[in-house]
Design a protein around this motif. Structure first.
Motif, PDB file in Angstrom:
ATOM      1  N   GLY A   1      -4.421  -1.003   0.651  1.00 52.11           N
ATOM      2  CA  GLY A   1      -4.250  -0.167  -0.535  1.00 52.11           C
ATOM      3  C   GLY A   1      -5.574   0.047  -1.249  1.00 52.11           C
ATOM      4  O   GLY A   1      -5.896   1.157  -1.673  1.00 52.11           O
TER       5      GLY A   1
ATOM      6  N   THR B   1      -3.151  -1.615  -6.232  1.00 48.58           N
ATOM      7  CA  THR B   1      -4.094  -1.803  -5.118  1.00 48.58           C
ATOM      8  C   THR B   1      -4.914  -0.534  -4.902  1.00 48.58           C
ATOM      9  O   THR B   1      -6.123  -0.598  -4.709  1.00 48.58           O
ATOM     10  CB  THR B   1      -3.389  -2.225  -3.813  1.00 48.58           C
ATOM     11  OG1 THR B   1      -2.562  -1.169  -3.328  1.00 48.58           O
ATOM     12  CG2 THR B   1      -2.559  -3.484  -4.002  1.00 48.58           C
TER      13      THR B   1
ATOM     14  N   LYS C   1       1.511  -1.553  -5.166  1.00 44.27           N
ATOM     15  CA  LYS C   1       0.702  -0.596  -4.402  1.00 44.27           C
ATOM     16  C   LYS C   1      -0.083   0.346  -5.306  1.00 44.27           C
ATOM     17  O   LYS C   1      -1.173   0.752  -4.970  1.00 44.27           O
ATOM     18  CB  LYS C   1       1.560   0.193  -3.415  1.00 44.27           C
ATOM     19  CG  LYS C   1       2.594   1.080  -4.088  1.00 44.27           C
ATOM     20  CD  LYS C   1       3.715   1.489  -3.221  1.00 44.27           C
ATOM     21  CE  LYS C   1       4.755   0.536  -2.861  1.00 44.27           C
ATOM     22  NZ  LYS C   1       5.194  -0.586  -3.544  1.00 44.27           N
TER      23      LYS C   1
ATOM     24  N   SER D   1       0.802  -1.223   0.000  1.00 47.07           N
ATOM     25  CA  SER D   1       0.000   0.000   0.000  1.00 47.07           C
ATOM     26  C   SER D   1       0.839   1.281   0.000  1.00 47.07           C
ATOM     27  O   SER D   1       0.437   2.255  -0.620  1.00 47.07           O
ATOM     28  CB  SER D   1      -0.968   0.007   1.182  1.00 47.07           C
ATOM     29  OG  SER D   1      -0.295  -0.219   2.390  1.00 47.07           O
TER      30      SER D   1
END
Length: 192
Positions: free
Chosen positions: A70, A124, A121, A31
């Protein structure tokens, strides 16, 4: 700064709390954190190859749970948390055009980012922002991250230290080529 952060992350592999550190790094990397869990995973498996599958499993669990954070950042906190992360990785310029067509190919995007060196990330956060189906996101994340971590674990378990330099130098490229061949195969089956 990144070099010091990388060195600090590597030092966690020798810690008595290495498994916890791996989980945390895998969680955060999915994330916001810039250092991939491979930095810990590789030396940990080399030090204890009998625990290769446990180590890969912990990285997988941390990464998928972090991926859900995320997703949450993209879904509910994009302007305050998500946009600065994308700006840090230089991906904000592509974001608007990419997000318009994202859900059509979202599962593939998650698979590709979860396997290749592309910052997972980013995907996400984008998945949350575009409200990609959560089930699709989770399944794609589990498949991609399991493939990445368990292939590394298998290679390190089987070949040990001699394969380390190869992994560190070429594994990202090989995963990327694998994904390109896979996509090419699907394209050929569908359109040729």
């Amino acid at each position: 700064m990144l070099r010091r952060l990388y060195a600090w992350t590597m030092s966690l592999a020798d810690s008595p709390h290495a498994l916890t550190a791996l989980f945390v790094v895998a969680f955060l990397e999915s994330s916001v954190f810039p250092i991939p869990p491979d930095v810990l995973l590789i030396p940990m498996i080399l030090a204890r190859s009998s625990r290769a599958w446990l180590i890969a499993g912990i990285a997988l669990l941390g990464s998928v749970l972090g991926g859900l954070v995320g997703y949450l950042i993209g879904w509910g906190f994009f302007e305050t948390l998500g946009r600065p992360v994308l700006e840090f990785y230089g991906k904000d310029a592509y974001f608007n055009a990419f997000s318009e067509r994202y859900n059509e190919y979202g599962a593939w995007a998650v698979l590709i980012a979860g396997i290749t060196p592309f910052p997972y990330k980013v995907i996400t956060i984008l998945s949350g922002l575009t409200s990609l189906n959560l089930g699709v996101f989770i399944v794609s994340s589990v498949i991609a991250r399991a493939l990445r971590f368990f292939v590394l674990a298998a290679l390190l378990w089987k070949f040990g230290v001699p394969i380390r330099a190869f992994i560190e130098r070429y594994m990202g490229l090989l995963f990327t080529l694998f994904v390109l061949l896979l996509l090419g195969g699907f394209y050929a089956v569908r359109y040729l």
